[in-house]
Design an enzyme around this catalytic site. Structure first.
Site, PDB file in Angstrom:
ATOM      1  N   LYS A  83       0.852  -1.188   0.000  1.00  0.00           N
ATOM      2  CA  LYS A  83       0.000   0.000   0.000  1.00  0.00           C
ATOM      3  C   LYS A  83       0.884   1.233   0.000  1.00  0.00           C
ATOM      4  O   LYS A  83       1.749   1.403   0.873  1.00  0.00           O
ATOM      5  CB  LYS A  83      -0.858   0.014   1.266  1.00  0.00           C
ATOM      6  CG  LYS A  83      -2.318  -0.250   1.028  1.00  0.00           C
ATOM      7  CD  LYS A  83      -3.071  -0.165   2.344  1.00  0.00           C
ATOM      8  CE  LYS A  83      -4.553  -0.085   2.132  1.00  0.00           C
ATOM      9  NZ  LYS A  83      -5.272  -0.024   3.406  1.00  0.00           N
TER      10      LYS A  83
HETATM   11  O1  G3P Z   1      -7.992   0.369   5.175  1.00  0.00           O
HETATM   12  C1  G3P Z   1      -8.326   1.595   4.671  1.00  0.00           C
HETATM   13  C2  G3P Z   1      -9.718   2.120   4.951  1.00  0.00           C
HETATM   14  O2  G3P Z   1     -10.669   1.153   4.653  1.00  0.00           O
HETATM   15  C3  G3P Z   1      -9.896   2.789   6.270  1.00  0.00           C
HETATM   16  O3  G3P Z   1     -11.210   2.984   6.630  1.00  0.00           O
HETATM   17  O4  G3P Z   1     -12.830   3.379   8.422  1.00  0.00           O
HETATM   18  O5  G3P Z   1     -10.473   4.173   8.715  1.00  0.00           O
HETATM   19  O6  G3P Z   1     -12.012   5.305   7.104  1.00  0.00           O
HETATM   20  P1  G3P Z   1     -11.658   4.017   7.777  1.00  0.00           P
END
Ligand code: G3P
Length: 217
Positions: A83
């Site tokens: 990533k």
């Molecule tokens: O893994 C990346 C992403 O899905 C993070 O989500 O919930 O932290 O906005 P969030």
């Protein structure tokens, strides 16, 4: 559409992998911090459970640092996708890593313009964060729709991985739009299976069966 779990929690990954619904896993520094484990150890543990793409995020923000981390991660397991954040350095890193055969997931994408750059750089996956867009009053799923359309227009190979999913409707809308992958927290995957009418229906059938049970062999 492929289902990925957006977690570094090994127990949850094991539980939902047993359902046959986990095609891959995405992690990020916050998810690893939540588990209080070493990134290398956890990525290797996940790879034992899930036979699919596992995203491991670089911490460095400079090009050399990102490349160094990416090359190290890619040696941990053949299914590791690195990533890389959506920055100018990140775009350069993606191009270099592609030449080295290292697959990437361009993360922290919040616009279709950014996703276009990711595809031009040859990212394997792009991660639009839809929940975080919704959180600030924008329409995350609209961005996903634009990305899918743009990639289709030009035949870009980069896959659209819908991330930052907040509720089951996000998953359904991602599927309607034709996104390649949706990564979701375990609790969202859990919610997908449930419907009150299913529970009610099971109870009704069981109660009715009780009335005629003795007539059965
Ligand atoms: O893994 C990346 C992403 O899905 C993070 O989500 O919930 O932290 O906005 P969030």
């Amino acid at each position: 559409m492929q289902f990925f779990l957006d977690t570094a929690n090994l127990e949850a990954i094991k539980k939902y992998a047993a359902w046959g619904m986990v095609d891959g896993v995405t992690t990020n520094p916050s998810l690893i911090a939540k588990e209080g484990v070493s990134l290398e150890k956890r990525i290797k543990e996940i790879a034992e459970v899930v036979n699919g793409s596992i995203s491991s995020e670089v911490i460095a923000t400079d090009l050399d640092g990102m490349l160094k981390e990416a090359r190290r991660y890619s040696k941990w397991h053949k299914n590791v996708y690195v990533k890389v954040p959506m920055t100018a350095e990140g775009l350069q890193a993606v191009q270099i890593l592609k030449k080295e055969g290292i697959r990437t997931n361009m993360t922290l994408a919040f616009s279709s313009a950014q996703a276009l750059l990711a595809a031009k750089s040859g990212a394997t996956l792009v991660s639009p964060f839809i929940g975080r867009l919704d959180d600030i009053g924008e329409d995350g799923m609209n961005v996903v729709g634009e990305i899918v359309q743009i990639y289709r227009n030009y035949g870009y190979k980069t896959k659209v991985l819908v991330a930052s999913v907040r509720h089951p409707r996000h998953v359904v809308e991602a599927a309607l739009i034709g996104a390649d992958i949706c990564t979701m927290p375990p609790e969202i995957l859990e919610k997908l299976i449930h419907h009150p009418l299913t529970d009610k229906g099971i109870t009704m059938f069981q109660n009715d069966w009780e009335k005629v049970k003795k007539l059965q062999k």
